[in-house]
Design an enzyme around this catalytic site. Structure first.
Site, short mmCIF file in Angstrom:
data_model
loop_
_atom_site.label_atom_id
_atom_site.label_comp_id
_atom_site.label_asym_id
_atom_site.label_seq_id
_atom_site.Cartn_x
_atom_site.Cartn_y
_atom_site.Cartn_z
N CYS A 146 39.97 37.63 43.53
CA CYS A 146 40.52 36.28 43.70
C CYS A 146 41.15 36.04 45.08
CB CYS A 146 41.50 35.98 42.58
SG CYS A 146 41.80 34.21 42.36
N HIS A 239 38.18 36.17 37.20
CA HIS A 239 39.07 37.24 36.71
C HIS A 239 38.46 37.94 35.50
CE1 HIS A 239 42.60 36.49 39.24
NE2 HIS A 239 42.30 35.20 39.13
N GLU A 241 38.83 40.84 34.68
CA GLU A 241 39.80 41.82 34.17
C GLU A 241 40.79 41.21 33.18
OE1 GLU A 241 42.09 39.76 37.38
OE2 GLU A 241 40.00 40.38 37.09
#
EC number: 2.3.1.46
Length: 360
Positions: A146, A239, A241
């Site tokens: 990001c 994202h 994760e």
């Protein structure tokens, strides 16, 4: 490729409690396997420091169950920290200077909490640029998340991110755009990725400097791209994760900000994330908040326990496959001496041999 608890970092114990395989250092030492050393530059603010460790380390740990991982968390001294976070860092984190001497096979760089109008004015800027300059000469591959992707694309190629004028926030459908790249091998051709950002870097300026886009969304834009050598730097705007509950926690933070007056408008729902029943519960909660605010009463309890069973995770499996691909390629290409980025005979400008194969 299980993690090795080579330090007393509390995240290792938390992951074991989740059912993750984490080897003791004594047990790992008995296995005749070349461990992989992965740096983890954590630039997230204090409140998210440990949660970010768990999110990324969990994906690394689930990528394969054969090799061993030594994770080396570190941060930048220029980032403001409270006493508790500073103590955590002092006890469990490595120093970048030591990692430079010891070497790393791979590097993961998290995002950060933006504090300045321009990225070059952020407290992490100089330190991040220093870390990446070293990594470009010494690390097999670097994965950027990001805001780190935005900062490094600007630093390396002068491409400034574009303000959206709104928050790109939610879960979006994506498609693989370069299926011949080994990093997207065995990924579903369409899959979801969470996004949470106010800015964006588009395909056109990336391609103009030779950066190749691997995954893109018609709604959310570019998710994954690689440097012109096709491997040494991997950039993500989304994202993968994120935990199932991450966007809900962000939403809770924003409605709290509205209640205490630090946000002017009531936040919208994250897109494509909440089911109708969950939205109905949150609409009821909004009415409770508005009434409490009018009457000067405390913030009502957020209905998180009611909402958790209604949340779906539609991105985690794909994220695991990607991490398996990335770490597998690092393992194939890295030198046995972790102070050197590649084994003999690997071309640093085309480590996968893919540029030659595709005629790029």
């Amino acid at each position: 490729m299980p993690l090795v608890a080579h330090t007393r970092l509390p995240t290792f114990e938390r992951l074991k409690q989740e059912g993750q395989t984490v080897l003791s250092e004594d047990y790992a030492f008995q296995q005749d396997i070349r461990e992989l050393h992965i740096g983890f530059l954590n630039m997230m603010p204090d409140a998210a420091l440990a949660a970010t460790e768990r999110q990324f380390l969990r994906l690394v740990n689930e990528s394969n169950l054969i090799a061993q991982f030594h994770i080396h968390p570190f941060t930048l001294g220029t980032l403001p920290r409270g006493d508790k976070a500073q103590a955590h860092i002092a006890q469990y984190y490595d120093k970048f200077e030591d990692l430079q001497e010891q070497g790393l096979d791979a590097l993961i760089i998290t995002g950060a909490n933006p504090a300045a109008p321009h990225l070059e004015d952020e407290p992490f800027w100089d330190g991040l640029c220093e870390v990446v300059a070293w990594a470009q000469e010494n690390v097999t591959s670097t994965l950027c998340s990001c805001l780190a992707s935005h900062a490094l694309v600007q630093h390396l190629w002068g491409i400034r991110r574009r303000p959206l004028g709104f928050k790109r926030w939610g879960v979006y459908s994506h498609a693989v755009t370069m299926p011949e790249h080994p990093l997207v091998n065995d990924l579903n051709t369409r899959f979801d990725v969470p996004h949470s950002r106010f800015n964006q870097i588009d395909r056109e300026p990336l391609e103009a400097v030779g950066v190749q886009v691997l995954v893109e969304s018609t709604e959310a834009g570019v998710h994954m791209a690689v440097s012109p050598d096709l491997f040494r730097m991997v950039f993500m705007q989304g994202h993968p994760e994120y935990d199932t509950v991450s966007l809900l926690k962000e939403y809770r933070r924003e409605v709290t900000r509205w209640f205490d007056g630090t946000r002017a408008d009531y936040p919208p729902f994250p897109q494509n994330y909440l089911r109708p029943k969950a939205k109905a519960i949150l609409n009821e909660y909004r009415l409770e908040q508005e009434k409490a605010k009018r009457l000067g009463k405390p913030l009502p309890d957020f209905p998180e326990k009611l909402l958790l069973p209604m949340l779906h995770n539609t991105w985690c499996d794909t994220a695991k496959v990607f991490y398996s691909n990335w770490i597998g390629k690092v393992y194939q290409l890295t030198n046995n001496d972790r102070r050197k980025p590649f084994m003999e005979g690997v071309n640093p400008d085309d480590p996968l041999g893919l540029r030659q194969q595709l005629g790029i």
